[in-house]
Design an enzyme around this catalytic site. Structure first.
Site, PDB file in Angstrom:
ATOM      1  N   HIS A  72      37.904  33.332  50.999  1.00 36.44           N
ATOM      2  CA  HIS A  72      37.275  34.654  51.149  1.00 36.44           C
ATOM      3  C   HIS A  72      35.768  34.506  51.270  1.00 36.44           C
ATOM      4  O   HIS A  72      35.138  33.752  50.533  1.00 36.44           O
ATOM      5  CB  HIS A  72      37.642  35.549  49.964  1.00 36.44           C
ATOM      6  CG  HIS A  72      38.977  36.198  50.143  1.00 36.44           C
ATOM      7  ND1 HIS A  72      39.179  37.544  50.052  1.00 36.44           N
ATOM      8  CD2 HIS A  72      40.176  35.661  50.457  1.00 36.44           C
ATOM      9  CE1 HIS A  72      40.453  37.817  50.287  1.00 36.44           C
ATOM     10  NE2 HIS A  72      41.069  36.683  50.533  1.00 36.44           N
ATOM     11  N   TYR A 202      36.095  46.240  45.237  1.00 34.61           N
ATOM     12  CA  TYR A 202      35.727  46.680  43.884  1.00 34.61           C
ATOM     13  C   TYR A 202      35.237  48.117  44.030  1.00 34.61           C
ATOM     14  O   TYR A 202      34.162  48.351  44.599  1.00 34.61           O
ATOM     15  CB  TYR A 202      34.607  45.805  43.317  1.00 34.61           C
ATOM     16  CG  TYR A 202      35.058  44.422  42.907  1.00 34.61           C
ATOM     17  CD1 TYR A 202      35.285  43.425  43.848  1.00 34.61           C
ATOM     18  CD2 TYR A 202      35.261  44.111  41.563  1.00 34.61           C
ATOM     19  CE1 TYR A 202      35.703  42.163  43.469  1.00 34.61           C
ATOM     20  CE2 TYR A 202      35.678  42.849  41.168  1.00 34.61           C
ATOM     21  CZ  TYR A 202      35.902  41.881  42.123  1.00 34.61           C
ATOM     22  OH  TYR A 202      36.316  40.627  41.740  1.00 34.61           O
ATOM     23  N   PRO A 293      37.942  40.559  33.010  1.00 35.08           N
ATOM     24  CA  PRO A 293      38.261  39.935  34.302  1.00 35.08           C
ATOM     25  C   PRO A 293      37.413  40.406  35.484  1.00 35.08           C
ATOM     26  O   PRO A 293      37.552  39.870  36.582  1.00 35.08           O
ATOM     27  CB  PRO A 293      39.737  40.302  34.514  1.00 35.08           C
ATOM     28  CG  PRO A 293      39.968  41.488  33.660  1.00 35.08           C
ATOM     29  CD  PRO A 293      39.039  41.403  32.511  1.00 35.08           C
ATOM     30  N   LYS A 297      35.956  35.270  36.116  1.00 39.56           N
ATOM     31  CA  LYS A 297      35.350  34.058  35.565  1.00 39.56           C
ATOM     32  C   LYS A 297      36.232  33.265  34.592  1.00 39.56           C
ATOM     33  O   LYS A 297      35.951  32.085  34.333  1.00 39.56           O
ATOM     34  CB  LYS A 297      34.046  34.419  34.817  1.00 39.56           C
ATOM     35  CG  LYS A 297      32.917  34.818  35.734  1.00 39.56           C
ATOM     36  CD  LYS A 297      32.304  33.601  36.403  1.00 39.56           C
ATOM     37  CE  LYS A 297      31.455  33.943  37.590  1.00 39.56           C
ATOM     38  NZ  LYS A 297      32.059  33.685  38.887  1.00 39.56           N
ATOM     39  N   TYR A 383      28.996  35.283  41.406  1.00 37.39           N
ATOM     40  CA  TYR A 383      30.420  35.480  41.693  1.00 37.39           C
ATOM     41  C   TYR A 383      31.045  34.203  42.243  1.00 37.39           C
ATOM     42  O   TYR A 383      32.157  33.819  41.866  1.00 37.39           O
ATOM     43  CB  TYR A 383      30.593  36.629  42.695  1.00 37.39           C
ATOM     44  CG  TYR A 383      32.014  37.105  42.844  1.00 37.39           C
ATOM     45  CD1 TYR A 383      32.487  38.182  42.102  1.00 37.39           C
ATOM     46  CD2 TYR A 383      32.886  36.485  43.736  1.00 37.39           C
ATOM     47  CE1 TYR A 383      33.794  38.622  42.236  1.00 37.39           C
ATOM     48  CE2 TYR A 383      34.195  36.917  43.878  1.00 37.39           C
ATOM     49  CZ  TYR A 383      34.642  37.999  43.120  1.00 37.39           C
ATOM     50  OH  TYR A 383      35.943  38.432  43.261  1.00 37.39           O
TER      51      TYR A 383
HETATM   52  C1  FAD Z   1      47.134  38.746  30.950  1.00 36.58           C
HETATM   53  C2  FAD Z   1      45.899  38.007  31.439  1.00 36.58           C
HETATM   54  C3  FAD Z   1      45.390  38.294  32.700  1.00 36.58           C
HETATM   55  C4  FAD Z   1      44.251  37.633  33.157  1.00 36.58           C
HETATM   56  N1  FAD Z   1      43.738  37.950  34.380  1.00 36.58           N
HETATM   57  C5  FAD Z   1      42.626  37.318  34.790  1.00 36.58           C
HETATM   58  C6  FAD Z   1      42.040  37.640  36.032  1.00 36.58           C
HETATM   59  O1  FAD Z   1      42.536  38.493  36.764  1.00 36.58           O
HETATM   60  N2  FAD Z   1      40.918  36.967  36.415  1.00 36.58           N
HETATM   61  C7  FAD Z   1      40.342  35.991  35.611  1.00 36.58           C
HETATM   62  O2  FAD Z   1      39.352  35.369  35.996  1.00 36.58           O
HETATM   63  N3  FAD Z   1      40.880  35.678  34.436  1.00 36.58           N
HETATM   64  C8  FAD Z   1      41.990  36.318  34.009  1.00 36.58           C
HETATM   65  N4  FAD Z   1      42.506  35.995  32.817  1.00 36.58           N
HETATM   66  C9  FAD Z   1      41.873  34.923  32.075  1.00 36.58           C
HETATM   67  C10 FAD Z   1      42.368  33.553  32.518  1.00 36.58           C
HETATM   68  O3  FAD Z   1      43.719  33.609  32.848  1.00 36.58           O
HETATM   69  C11 FAD Z   1      42.092  32.579  31.383  1.00 36.58           C
HETATM   70  O4  FAD Z   1      40.685  32.508  31.237  1.00 36.58           O
HETATM   71  C12 FAD Z   1      42.685  31.185  31.590  1.00 36.58           C
HETATM   72  O5  FAD Z   1      44.078  31.224  31.428  1.00 36.58           O
HETATM   73  C13 FAD Z   1      42.083  30.188  30.592  1.00 36.58           C
HETATM   74  O6  FAD Z   1      42.787  28.981  30.641  1.00 36.58           O
HETATM   75  P1  FAD Z   1      43.030  28.134  29.308  1.00 36.58           P
HETATM   76  O7  FAD Z   1      43.755  26.909  29.732  1.00 36.58           O
HETATM   77  O8  FAD Z   1      41.753  27.996  28.577  1.00 36.58           O
HETATM   78  O9  FAD Z   1      43.929  29.045  28.383  1.00 36.58           O
HETATM   79  P2  FAD Z   1      45.444  29.485  28.565  1.00 36.58           P
HETATM   80  O10 FAD Z   1      45.768  29.691  29.994  1.00 36.58           O
HETATM   81  O11 FAD Z   1      45.661  30.622  27.625  1.00 36.58           O
HETATM   82  O12 FAD Z   1      46.281  28.224  28.079  1.00 36.58           O
HETATM   83  C14 FAD Z   1      46.416  27.906  26.721  1.00 36.58           C
HETATM   84  C15 FAD Z   1      47.753  27.211  26.530  1.00 36.58           C
HETATM   85  O13 FAD Z   1      47.887  26.843  25.158  1.00 36.58           O
HETATM   86  C16 FAD Z   1      49.207  27.144  24.747  1.00 36.58           C
HETATM   87  N5  FAD Z   1      49.215  27.310  23.296  1.00 36.58           N
HETATM   88  C17 FAD Z   1      48.788  28.361  22.564  1.00 36.58           C
HETATM   89  N6  FAD Z   1      48.989  28.146  21.260  1.00 36.58           N
HETATM   90  C18 FAD Z   1      49.544  26.908  21.151  1.00 36.58           C
HETATM   91  C19 FAD Z   1      49.995  26.130  20.063  1.00 36.58           C
HETATM   92  N7  FAD Z   1      49.941  26.601  18.817  1.00 36.58           N
HETATM   93  N8  FAD Z   1      50.517  24.914  20.319  1.00 36.58           N
HETATM   94  C20 FAD Z   1      50.601  24.436  21.581  1.00 36.58           C
HETATM   95  N9  FAD Z   1      50.203  25.145  22.669  1.00 36.58           N
HETATM   96  C21 FAD Z   1      49.662  26.367  22.449  1.00 36.58           C
HETATM   97  C22 FAD Z   1      49.540  28.424  25.495  1.00 36.58           C
HETATM   98  O14 FAD Z   1      50.930  28.673  25.580  1.00 36.58           O
HETATM   99  C23 FAD Z   1      48.927  28.118  26.866  1.00 36.58           C
HETATM  100  O15 FAD Z   1      49.831  27.464  27.716  1.00 36.58           O
HETATM  101  C24 FAD Z   1      43.637  36.662  32.347  1.00 36.58           C
HETATM  102  C25 FAD Z   1      44.156  36.388  31.084  1.00 36.58           C
HETATM  103  C26 FAD Z   1      45.260  37.052  30.617  1.00 36.58           C
HETATM  104  C27 FAD Z   1      45.775  36.760  29.233  1.00 36.58           C
END
Ligand code: FAD
Length: 389
Positions: A72, A202, A293, A297, A383
């Site tokens: 994009h 947006y 969101p 980021k 962005y």
């Molecule tokens: C519903 C939702 C919608 C979103 N939409 C957007 C969006 O549109 N745009 C955007 O930029 N960001 C969005 N985000 C944010 C983005 O998805 C997150 O910032 C991203 O997932 C971060 O990645 P991570 O690996 O740090 O955490 P996560 O993806 O949360 O991964 C953490 C992992 O740790 C695991 N875990 C948790 N506890 C334990 C434990 N006790 N033992 C072992 N494993 C464990 C979880 O199951 C998961 O697989 C959204 C978040 C959510 C929750």
């Protein structure tokens, strides 16, 4: 069991960290408390900054992204009567990619299970221990119910907002948390219909913000600002499409509708936890910070954190030098706060509160971004993502 880096959580942060380390000859074991199918089906973020695309490409995971992802070149900012395109290559020389987080996670898991470091699903009772020593350990129960102990040199807490690692960092005392909960939420839908737009829209509207995004040429992702107390059961598909059509209305343009395949309500908060380290336990991604969101980021910050962390851990574990791990928390947090500000700013500019004074300020800011190259460039640079270092 023994490994160099014990990684808690198989989200994008944990899986990418494991791959970055493996490519540098560092062993890791990833522990995930959910099943593979659950992790691969979780619908979340969808926009990749340039640096995230570059990182995934450099670790050998760019094939499907470049084949199926959509590059994009900008976004539309809309307010009543106006839809204005910000052209990112013109403004800052960078682009973003639409490629769902679910697809990123599927690519990372497939690579990991294809000869990569061990990845254990369905574990439970995961507890980091002895993190102030040079021999930290992770206690957990495996998928068959057997208690296990994973001896490590370092632990990475990439376990998201609800994981156990952040609390262990704060047990040491001296940590700090900053939090803002916003008085609105996003109702998000996935729909089997071709996007009605070439770039994301947006839209500011007196009835609330709306975002038209997409996942592929045949799948649209759309969001409505709603009150956090709203129940998804009260939102029929027809009601959602009607509200979206109202908020995106523009002469000569029509919103295409189609079957809704997923819908949910997402609360919005900003959250930053400092430091991102205690002894030999390092936090990355949502374990340490959450952004609303609106600035796209969250996923990109997770990628940036583990890129910094992987470099620091390679230096520690291969060369025995601790300078980069000692600086990791401050360096990562500087970027976190920049993205926290940008996400807050986009959120504040686009979501209506019912206050007429606020609304005029928002419209003034939108007109400024749409008419001043300097203001537009500031948005575009943030962005599309600032350089990781
Ligand atoms: C519903 C939702 C919608 C979103 N939409 C957007 C969006 O549109 N745009 C955007 O930029 N960001 C969005 N985000 C944010 C983005 O998805 C997150 O910032 C991203 O997932 C971060 O990645 P991570 O690996 O740090 O955490 P996560 O993806 O949360 O991964 C953490 C992992 O740790 C695991 N875990 C948790 N506890 C334990 C434990 N006790 N033992 C072992 N494993 C464990 C979880 O199951 C998961 O697989 C959204 C978040 C959510 C929750």
């Amino acid at each position: 069991m023994r490994t160099q880096v014990g990684i808690i959580g198989a989200g994008p942060a944990g899986l990418l960290l494991s791959r970055l380390l493996a490519l540098q000859g560092i062993d890791s074991v990833v522990l995930e408390n959910r099943s593979r199918s659950y992790v691969e089906a979780r619908i979340r973020a969808g926009i990749l900054e340039q640096h995230s695309v570059d990182t995934l490409t450099e670790v050998g995971l760019g094939h499907r992204l470049h084949r199926e992802g959509l590059e994009h070149h900008g976004i539309y900012l809309q307010y009543p009567g106006t839809r204005h395109k910000l052209d990112f290559p013109d403004l800052c020389g960078r682009t973003v990619w639409v490629y769902g987080q679910t697809e990123v996670v599927k690519d990372l898991i497939a690579a990991q299970l294809d000869g990569g470091p061990p990845l254990l699903f369905d574990v439970s009772d995961v507890t980091p221990e002895d993190v102030d020593t040079d021999s930290p350990r992770i206690r957990f129960t495996d998928a068959d119910g057997n208690p296990q102990l994973l001896e490590c040199d370092v632990i990475a807490g990439t376990d998201g907002f609800h994981g156990p690692s952040r609390a262990v960092v704060h047990e040491a005392g001296g940590g700090k948390v900053w939090e803002r909960t916003y008085p609105y939420a996003w109702l998000g839908i996935l729909a089997d219909v071709a996007p009605s737009t070439d770039e994301l829209i947006y839209a500011w509207h007196p009835e609330g913000f709306a975002l038209h995004s997409m996942r592929s040429p045949t799948v649209s992702r759309l969001y409505l600002q709603v009150d956090p107390s709203e129940k998804i059961e009260d939102w029929s598909d027809d009601r959602i499409w009607d509200d979206l059509a109202t908020r995106f209305a523009l002469d000569g343009w029509e919103l295409q509708t189609g079957p809704v395949t997923e819908k949910s309500i997402l609360p919005m908060r900003s959250f930053v936890s400092s430091p991102m380290r205690r002894g030999r336990l390092f936090l990355a991604g949502d374990a340490a910070h959450i952004v609303p969101p609106t600035g796209a980021k969250g996923l990109n910050l997770a990628v940036a954190d583990v890129t910094l962390l992987a470099t620091a851990l390679v230096r520690l574990l291969k060369e025995g030098r601790s300078d980069l791990v000692d600086g990791y928390s401050d360096r990562a947090l500087a970027r976190v706060w920049r993205c926290t500000h940008f996400s807050w700013w986009m959120t504040s500019m686009l979501h209506t509160s019912g206050d007429e004074f606020d609304a005029e300020l928002q419209l003034s800011q939108l007109r400024r971004v749409c008419s001043s190259e300097a203001a537009a460039r500031e948005l575009a640079e943030n962005y599309t993502g600032l350089p990781i270092d």
